[in-house]
Design an enzyme around this catalytic site. Structure first.
Site, mmCIF file in Angstrom:
data_model
loop_
_atom_site.group_PDB
_atom_site.id
_atom_site.type_symbol
_atom_site.label_atom_id
_atom_site.label_comp_id
_atom_site.label_asym_id
_atom_site.label_seq_id
_atom_site.Cartn_x
_atom_site.Cartn_y
_atom_site.Cartn_z
ATOM 1 C CG ASN A 1 -0.276 -0.014 2.509
ATOM 2 O OD1 ASN A 1 0.403 0.937 2.863
ATOM 3 N ND2 ASN A 1 -0.403 -1.122 3.248
ATOM 4 N N PRO B 1 -3.819 -11.217 10.886
ATOM 5 C CG PRO B 1 -1.880 -11.553 12.138
ATOM 6 C CD PRO B 1 -2.479 -11.816 10.797
ATOM 7 C CG ASP B 2 -7.109 -5.645 13.878
ATOM 8 O OD1 ASP B 2 -6.212 -4.963 14.431
ATOM 9 O OD2 ASP B 2 -8.143 -5.152 13.394
ATOM 10 C CB ILE B 3 -1.084 -5.962 14.985
ATOM 11 C CG1 ILE B 3 -0.601 -6.843 13.829
ATOM 12 C CG2 ILE B 3 -0.015 -5.831 16.065
ATOM 13 C CD1 ILE B 3 0.489 -6.209 12.977
ATOM 14 C CE LYS C 1 -11.407 1.625 10.659
ATOM 15 N NZ LYS C 1 -10.631 2.116 9.524
ATOM 16 C CG PHE D 1 -2.812 6.142 13.036
ATOM 17 C CD1 PHE D 1 -2.154 5.850 14.222
ATOM 18 C CD2 PHE D 1 -2.550 7.344 12.402
ATOM 19 C CE1 PHE D 1 -1.249 6.737 14.775
ATOM 20 C CE2 PHE D 1 -1.642 8.244 12.940
ATOM 21 C CZ PHE D 1 -0.992 7.948 14.127
ATOM 22 C CG ASP E 1 -7.234 -4.828 6.581
ATOM 23 O OD1 ASP E 1 -6.690 -4.800 7.703
ATOM 24 O OD2 ASP E 1 -7.893 -3.874 6.122
ATOM 25 C CE LYS F 1 8.215 -12.740 -13.530
ATOM 26 N NZ LYS F 1 8.934 -12.331 -14.717
ATOM 27 C CE LYS G 1 -9.389 -2.341 14.099
ATOM 28 N NZ LYS G 1 -8.171 -2.482 13.305
HETATM 29 N N1 CTP Z 1 -4.245 -2.563 12.060
HETATM 30 C C1 CTP Z 1 -3.559 -3.622 12.634
HETATM 31 N N2 CTP Z 1 -3.581 -4.842 12.059
HETATM 32 C C2 CTP Z 1 -4.278 -5.060 10.923
HETATM 33 C C3 CTP Z 1 -4.965 -3.986 10.337
HETATM 34 C C4 CTP Z 1 -4.922 -2.755 10.926
HETATM 35 O O1 CTP Z 1 -2.927 -3.430 13.669
HETATM 36 N N3 CTP Z 1 -4.279 -6.265 10.381
HETATM 37 C C5 CTP Z 1 -4.235 -1.254 12.729
HETATM 38 C C6 CTP Z 1 -3.548 -0.156 11.994
HETATM 39 O O2 CTP Z 1 -2.175 0.007 12.395
HETATM 40 C C7 CTP Z 1 -4.361 1.073 12.381
HETATM 41 C C8 CTP Z 1 -5.759 0.513 12.549
HETATM 42 O O3 CTP Z 1 -5.589 -0.866 12.829
HETATM 43 O O4 CTP Z 1 -3.941 1.586 13.624
HETATM 44 C C9 CTP Z 1 -6.579 0.656 11.317
HETATM 45 O O5 CTP Z 1 -7.785 -0.009 11.543
HETATM 46 P P1 CTP Z 1 -8.519 -0.875 10.410
HETATM 47 O O6 CTP Z 1 -9.930 -1.080 10.866
HETATM 48 O O7 CTP Z 1 -7.806 -2.107 10.070
HETATM 49 O O8 CTP Z 1 -8.418 0.090 9.243
HETATM 50 P P2 CTP Z 1 -8.589 -0.307 7.779
HETATM 51 O O9 CTP Z 1 -7.564 -1.283 7.336
HETATM 52 O O10 CTP Z 1 -8.635 0.969 7.056
HETATM 53 O O11 CTP Z 1 -9.956 -1.089 7.905
HETATM 54 P P3 CTP Z 1 -11.379 -0.869 7.287
HETATM 55 O O12 CTP Z 1 -11.301 -1.664 6.052
HETATM 56 O O13 CTP Z 1 -12.276 -1.437 8.336
HETATM 57 O O14 CTP Z 1 -11.556 0.608 7.101
#
Ligand code: CTP
Length: 409
Positions: A216, A311-313, A343, A329, A285, A295, A347
């Site tokens: 990204n 995983p959502d850290i 959010k 963020f 995500d 390749k 969370k």
């Molecule tokens: N984050 C994380 N681990 C993930 C995804 C996101 O720790 N796998 C953290 C990011 O560092 C940030 C926050 O979660 O602090 C962003 O939240 P998130 O809901 O994941 O944002 P988006 O990816 O933009 O999700 P959405 O598609 O719900 O908008």
């Protein structure tokens, strides 16, 4: 101040050291060493007269950066223009400050590089005067210093003793360690001293095959600015960084990772003993279900990649039984406040930093505008440089931790 006290007292602080013309100019060289020992980044500007007493080369070798002496140096201006240098500085320290320089500063002159920088910068200015004792005692010098003090300029010293001119009295430059100690004292108590901050920054890359990945546009600049500001505020900082090309801020321990799962492992290796976790990384995500060993070749057919969720850290850290103060963020393209508050609640965060992203906003820029939301409040931080925003964010974290009783653990 002992060597231990000063060890990281200026960690990451950007000090512009101005050296003006006088025999004490040679002591400026020692001062560069002491400032760097205290963790400061130092850039040196010599006045034309200082360059008659000392060489730019000495200061370049000691500071590790080219030294500027003139406003009219085209190649230096192309590398880092004087306005950029004025903005770069967190502190401007002039040592030694001669009677003439003090007079020109009092009058607001901008007829050479150093005086121009002083006018063009919003950084606090400190002077360590050095001159003959009669010049120091002269009513003109004292009146000029009175004017400068009234404008908030700090004056360190001078000391009393034998002078290079053979006289004895007030006018000697303070010793380098004393000047550093004065600067540290003048900056005041550091609001995050003794605290441990863990941050994440940058994107994650999820490999598809040995040459392709899903990534990204996150530049990592905001997360790096937060880490730098936390170190400057006295915190012990660990920064888990995704793949970015940014220099490690002074005083910050950096762990480089590539994928979301590597980032998770690195965060969990350090989270147990941290007080604040700031998750500024743009974590992917999803990742490909399998990484091709070779390749992938095109087949002439549509390609379907199967993705699995990472995983959502942030959510995992927030769910820990003994958790730090957790800051997330939210980068949103629309309905910023609604999505971000959702959010924050989903969370179980202590604070969420929301910003609008999209065409020409947020990513890959040096400035931004932020909206801070916590369970019972909000604060808007208007568009500013990411360094300034980082400082304001940390001030808000410190205030919330005081009023909300620190960790929830
Ligand atoms: N984050 C994380 N681990 C993930 C995804 C996101 O720790 N796998 C953290 C990011 O560092 C940030 C926050 O979660 O602090 C962003 O939240 P998130 O809901 O994941 O944002 P988006 O990816 O933009 O999700 P959405 O598609 O719900 O908008």
């Amino acid at each position: 101040m002992t060597a231990l006290d000063s060890a990281r007292a200026l960690a990451g602080v950007r000090v512009l050291l101005g050296v003006s013309g006088g025999i004490a100019a040679y002591k400026g060289a020692e001062l560069v060493r002491r400032l760097r020992d205290a963790g400061a980044q130092v850039r040196v500007v010599l006045t034309e007269n200082a360059a008659r007493f000392v060489t730019a080369l000495t200061f370049q070798a000691l500071s590790g950066h080219p030294v500027r002496t003139s406003l009219w140096d085209e190649s230096a201006e192309a590398a880092m223009g004087h306005i950029e240098l004025a903005r770069w500085a967190d502190e401007i320290l002039i040592a030694p400050a001669s009677a003439d320089l003090i007079a020109r500063l009092a009058q607001g002159h901008a007829d050479d590089l150093l005086t121009t920088l002083c006018l063009a910068s919003t950084a606090p200015l400190a002077l360590a005067p050095a001159m003959n004792q009669q010049m120091w005692a002269h009513a003109a010098t004292q009146a000029n210093l009175g004017l400068l003090r009234a404008r908030g300029v700090r004056v360190f010293g001078p000391a009393c003793g034998d002078q290079a001119c053979g006289e004895s009295g007030v006018g000697r430059l303070l010793e380098a360690v004393e000047i550093v100690a004065e600067l540290v004292r003048a900056r005041g108590p550091r609001e995050m001293a003794g605290q441990r901050v863990l941050g994440s920054a940058g994107p994650t890359f999820e490999d598809i095959d040995p040459v392709r990945f899903i990534g990204n546009r996150s530049s990592g600049r905001m997360g790096f600015a937060i880490a730098a500001a936390a170190a400057q505020a006295g915190a012990e900082v660990t920064l888990v960084a995704g793949p970015v090309h940014l220099a490690t801020p002074a005083g910050v321990a950096r762990v480089d990772v590539r994928s979301a799962r590597q980032m998770r492992d690195a965060v969990f290796a350090h989270v147990a003993d941290c007080d604040v976790f700031v998750s500024a990384a743009a974590v992917g995500d999803y990742r490909p279900q399998a990484v091709a060993a070779q390749k992938m070749k095109k087949t002439g057919q549509a390609l379907h990649l199967s993705l699995v969720q990472n995983p959502d850290i942030l959510a995992e850290v927030a769910a820990l039984p003994r958790r730090p103060f957790v800051v997330g963020f939210a980068a949103e393209t629309e309905h910023v406040e609604t999505h971000a508050r959702d959010k924050l609640e989903r969370k179980h965060l202590d604070l969420i930093v929301a910003n609008q992203v999209g065409a020409n906003l947020g990513f890959e820029r040096d400035d931004n505008a932020l909206l801070l939301l916590w369970p019972d409040g909000r604060k808007e931080l208007p568009r500013a440089d990411k360094r300034e925003l980082a400082r304001a964010l940390l001030a808000c974290i410190a205030a919330l931790r005081t009023t909300h009783g620190g960790n929830r653990s």
